[in-house]
Motif scaffolding. Sequence first.
Motif, short mmCIF file in Angstrom:
data_model
loop_
_atom_site.label_atom_id
_atom_site.label_comp_id
_atom_site.label_asym_id
_atom_site.label_seq_id
_atom_site.Cartn_x
_atom_site.Cartn_y
_atom_site.Cartn_z
N ALA A 26 0.83 -1.22 0.00
CA ALA A 26 0.00 0.00 0.00
C ALA A 26 0.86 1.26 0.00
O ALA A 26 0.55 2.24 -0.69
N MET A 27 1.95 1.24 0.76
CA MET A 27 2.84 2.40 0.81
C MET A 27 3.50 2.65 -0.54
O MET A 27 3.83 3.79 -0.88
N GLY A 28 3.70 1.60 -1.31
CA GLY A 28 4.28 1.75 -2.63
C GLY A 28 3.28 2.21 -3.68
O GLY A 28 3.67 2.80 -4.69
N TRP A 72 -5.58 7.73 -0.72
CA TRP A 72 -5.21 6.78 0.35
C TRP A 72 -4.77 7.52 1.60
O TRP A 72 -5.18 7.18 2.71
N GLU A 73 -3.94 8.54 1.43
CA GLU A 73 -3.48 9.32 2.57
C GLU A 73 -4.65 10.01 3.28
O GLU A 73 -4.71 10.02 4.52
N ASP A 74 -5.57 10.56 2.49
CA ASP A 74 -6.75 11.20 3.09
C ASP A 74 -7.56 10.21 3.90
O ASP A 74 -8.11 10.55 4.96
N GLY A 75 -7.66 8.97 3.41
CA GLY A 75 -8.41 7.95 4.12
C GLY A 75 -7.79 7.63 5.48
O GLY A 75 -8.51 7.42 6.47
N ARG A 107 -8.03 -0.83 8.20
CA ARG A 107 -8.34 -1.02 6.79
C ARG A 107 -7.73 0.10 5.95
O ARG A 107 -7.22 -0.11 4.85
N ALA A 108 -7.83 1.34 6.48
CA ALA A 108 -7.33 2.50 5.73
C ALA A 108 -5.84 2.39 5.49
O ALA A 108 -5.33 2.79 4.43
N LEU A 109 -5.09 1.86 6.46
CA LEU A 109 -3.64 1.74 6.31
C LEU A 109 -3.27 0.90 5.09
O LEU A 109 -2.30 1.21 4.39
N ILE A 110 -4.03 -0.15 4.83
CA ILE A 110 -3.64 -1.10 3.77
C ILE A 110 -4.55 -0.98 2.54
O ILE A 110 -4.46 -1.79 1.62
N ALA A 111 -5.41 0.04 2.52
CA ALA A 111 -6.44 0.13 1.47
C ALA A 111 -5.84 0.22 0.06
O ALA A 111 -6.48 -0.20 -0.91
N ALA A 112 -4.64 0.75 -0.06
CA ALA A 112 -4.03 0.90 -1.39
C ALA A 112 -3.30 -0.36 -1.84
O ALA A 112 -2.73 -0.38 -2.94
#
Length: 230
Positions: free
Chosen positions: A101-103, A109-112, A147-152
């Motif tokens: 997700a960070m990649g 994603w950041e807003d989430g 969930r938001a942390l890994i959503a991407a």
Amino acid sequence: MIDIPSGPDALTLSEAAARRLRQDIVGGDLPPATKLRLRDLTARYGLGATPLREALARLAAEGFVVLEGQKGFSVPPVTRAHLLDVTHSRQVVEPEALRLAMGQGGAAWEDGIVSSLSLLRHEIARRDPASDAWLDAYEARHHRFHRALIAACPLPSLLRFCDDLYLQKSRYRRLMGSAHQDWPHILAVHEALAGAVLSRSADAPPLLAAHIGTTAEHVLALLGEAPPGA
């Protein structure tokens, strides 16, 4: 009792039954080792035997229900072995989902992450640990944050697995109770985790793994058992 329609509506009733059963198991309304008899469940939920039977089979496949041959279905017991299994599995897959997700994550994603942290902060501020309704609301906000942390993460199957493991772990967190938790510390841990993720720090995945491990340590302490490796 609700009539059982055929076709797509039957599937909808089965899904609704599975969702309600899962909520009651995770939330502790159906305690560990409770026998799940169809007669009792039809009275409890106002649903017919067919969608409930399908829901039980589905939840057994997901690990939320135990099927013991001729003994029927029951809520899984809480055990050290299962807790450590779920915890270690989360520590393997969720940091990897976070790394991906960070990649991949962008501004949405950041807003989430920022918005879910704000909601979690608000929920902690209005805490009422003696209230089941508040505990439900807190769990929803806490799950939304994770969930938001890994959503991407670009792997839907990995995200679903993370979700299933999170819900399995939630049973143990609810059993811990919340009256004596250090809420300012809990909030600070989540804020530090969000900060590390948003800055794309290499420390974020191991920080998440360590955070996941804290619930197991607390539950084992309550059970009078030493944590793994102690």
